[in-house]
Write an enzyme that holds these catalytic residues in place. Structure first.
Site, PDB file in Angstrom:
ATOM      1  N   GLY A 161      63.337  45.514  58.437  1.00 26.17           N
ATOM      2  CA  GLY A 161      63.558  46.296  57.220  1.00 26.17           C
ATOM      3  C   GLY A 161      63.052  47.714  57.369  1.00 26.17           C
ATOM      4  O   GLY A 161      63.725  48.679  56.987  1.00 26.17           O
ATOM      5  N   ASP A 162      61.868  47.869  57.943  1.00 26.56           N
ATOM      6  CA  ASP A 162      61.320  49.200  58.215  1.00 26.56           C
ATOM      7  C   ASP A 162      62.181  49.940  59.233  1.00 26.56           C
ATOM      8  O   ASP A 162      62.513  51.116  59.056  1.00 26.56           O
ATOM      9  CB  ASP A 162      59.892  49.092  58.760  1.00 26.56           C
ATOM     10  N   LEU A 163      62.504  49.248  60.315  1.00 25.83           N
ATOM     11  CA  LEU A 163      63.202  49.905  61.416  1.00 25.83           C
ATOM     12  C   LEU A 163      64.618  50.311  61.042  1.00 25.83           C
ATOM     13  O   LEU A 163      65.101  51.370  61.458  1.00 25.83           O
ATOM     14  CB  LEU A 163      63.207  48.993  62.644  1.00 25.83           C
ATOM     15  N   GLN A 191      65.184  50.337  52.022  1.00 25.36           N
ATOM     16  CA  GLN A 191      65.045  49.250  52.995  1.00 25.36           C
ATOM     17  C   GLN A 191      65.997  48.099  52.656  1.00 25.36           C
ATOM     18  O   GLN A 191      66.616  47.516  53.545  1.00 25.36           O
ATOM     19  CB  GLN A 191      63.604  48.739  53.007  1.00 25.36           C
TER      20      GLN A 191
END
Length: 418
Positions: free
Chosen positions: A188-190, A220
């Site tokens: 989700g962050d990436l 996200q």
């Protein structure tokens, strides 16, 4: 003397030369991963990135393991170093009026600002998009958040797992007879990082052409949803709700993990061409002519796959090691060893692609971290950079960009603004 961005860029020019984003100045007001990684990619590509942290509460990723040259009190966070390389460090308390004024001064000389606070946080501080666009109409303001700047859930706190959960990915991952399993990295962050970089560069191009900046709003949840492949159209067209399939693809077969003599490999030779080549490669070309499985459509059928294709592959693979299978497949069919991270780090192809880089931290030792996957032929990225200590470049940046002398800087430090 009034400083300029060029003065700062010249002071910190990388030995490798100017990158594709040379001259672009980025104010990085981010923490942990999604935001820092976004600005790190811009920095690797040549932008001058100024990481702004609260002097009393810097990026708490500085406390994340593992630690280079010591422990959490004596060492340096390799996690932080990997996601914050090639940046300059500045401390600024944005809750103080003088801190806000200094940020506005910096915004007037910057091209991009990246932040990853919960929507509304920067507005409450008086330095959100609506305020800063008045200072610099050409500013690209990139905001990464859990649920985006609009919508009924915009104020909800979020982590990576929040995005995996609400974007649908978690419900699809795992095995059919077990509860869903999160993807084994902070996807989700990436994902938000990657879309943040793309959006920033698109908005920057528009700003350079027209002088008009804009808000880049990346969620996200949105980012994860876009990674669910055929899940959305499977539901909207056929009414199917995807569920965990383990290592199998929703419809392509063979296309999964298979056990071999010393571990596992991925094999994806599902087309008629690849299947025939595979049968020939293992010395049994007649298998490709089996009328029960001689077309891709037949092999996609679960019953045929389980009865004919999968057992044949397991028979071929079971007596060979990962390395033997990779050598046998070579450039002919898609077969890859499922490698552990130690095997990846020591992979000669990874080395040839410069994807593990060494950086010397004078007080802590050598940090080995992943490199930059974007390969540019004329203006190559420069992943071998240090992450700053807290506020490491505060004085020189404020002299150059805010026209402050030593006495004024000392006063700000005494007042805990920097």
């Amino acid at each position: 003397m009034t400083g300029t961005i060029d003065d700062v860029t010249a002071l910190f020019e990388a030995p490798a030369g100017r990158g594709a984003l040379a001259g672009v100045v980025v104010l990085d007001i981010t923490r942990v991963v999604a935001g820092p990684f976004c600005s790190q990619i811009l920095a690797d590509l040549g932008a001058t990135v100024i990481k702004i942290e609260n002097p009393a509460e810097p990026d708490y990723a500085r406390g994340f393991p593992p630690f280079l040259g010591g422990d959490e009190t004596t060492g340096f966070s390799a996690f932080f170093g990997q996601f914050n390389r090639n940046k300059l460090g500045l401390t600024l308390d944005l809750s103080a009026e003088r801190g806000k004024e200094l940020l506005r001064t910096l915004v007037g000389k910057a091209h991009v600002l990246v932040e990853n606070f919960r929507p509304g946080t920067m507005d409450k501080l008086g330095v959100g998009w609506n305020e800063l666009k008045e200072v610099n109409p050409a500013l690209v303001y990139t905001a990464l958040s859990g649920f985006g700047q609009t919508g009924p859930h915009r104020r909800r706190p979020a982590y990576d797992n929040s995005a995996q959960a609400t974007g649908g990915l978690w419900s699809m991952n795992g095995y059919p007879d077990r509860p869903p399993i999160r993807v084994g990295t902070i996807i989700g962050d990436l994902a938000a990082t990657m879309y943040g970089v793309i959006g920033t560069l698109a908005a920057l191009r528009h700003a350079e052409a027209t002088g008009q900046g804009q808000l880049v709003d990346v969620s996200q949840q949105d980012s994860v949803l876009s990674l669910t492949e055929n899940a959305v159209v499977s539901y909207t067209v056929e009414g199917k709700v995807p569920t965990p399939l383990g290592n199998e693809h929703p419809f392509v077969k063979p296309y999964e993990l298979y056990e071999c003599k010393d571990g596992f490999v991925f094999f994806g030779g599902y087309t008629d061409k690849f299947w025939r080549l595979t049968c020939e490669m293992f010395g049994q070309p007649e298998v490709a002519d089996d009328p029960a499985a001689d077309t891709m459509a037949k092999r996609f059928t679960p019953e045929v796959y389980e009865a004919k294709v999968k057992p044949q592959l397991l028979e071929w693979f079971s007596s060979r090691t990962k390395a033997e299978l990779e050598e046998l497949a070579g450039d002919v069919v898609p077969l890859s060893a499922i490698k552990t991270i130690d095997e990846v780090v020591n992979d000669p192809h990874i080395a040839a692609r410069d994807m593990v880089v060494d950086v010397e931290y004078p007080d802590f030792g050598v940090l080995r971290m992943f490199g930059q996957p974007i390969k540019l032929g004329v203006t190559p990225a420069r992943p071998r950079g240090l992450a700053p200590q807290v506020g490491e470049h505060t004085d020189v940046l404020l002299r150059a960009l805010a026209d402050l002398d030593d006495e004024a800087i000392a006063g700000l430090r005494a007042d805990q603004v920097i």
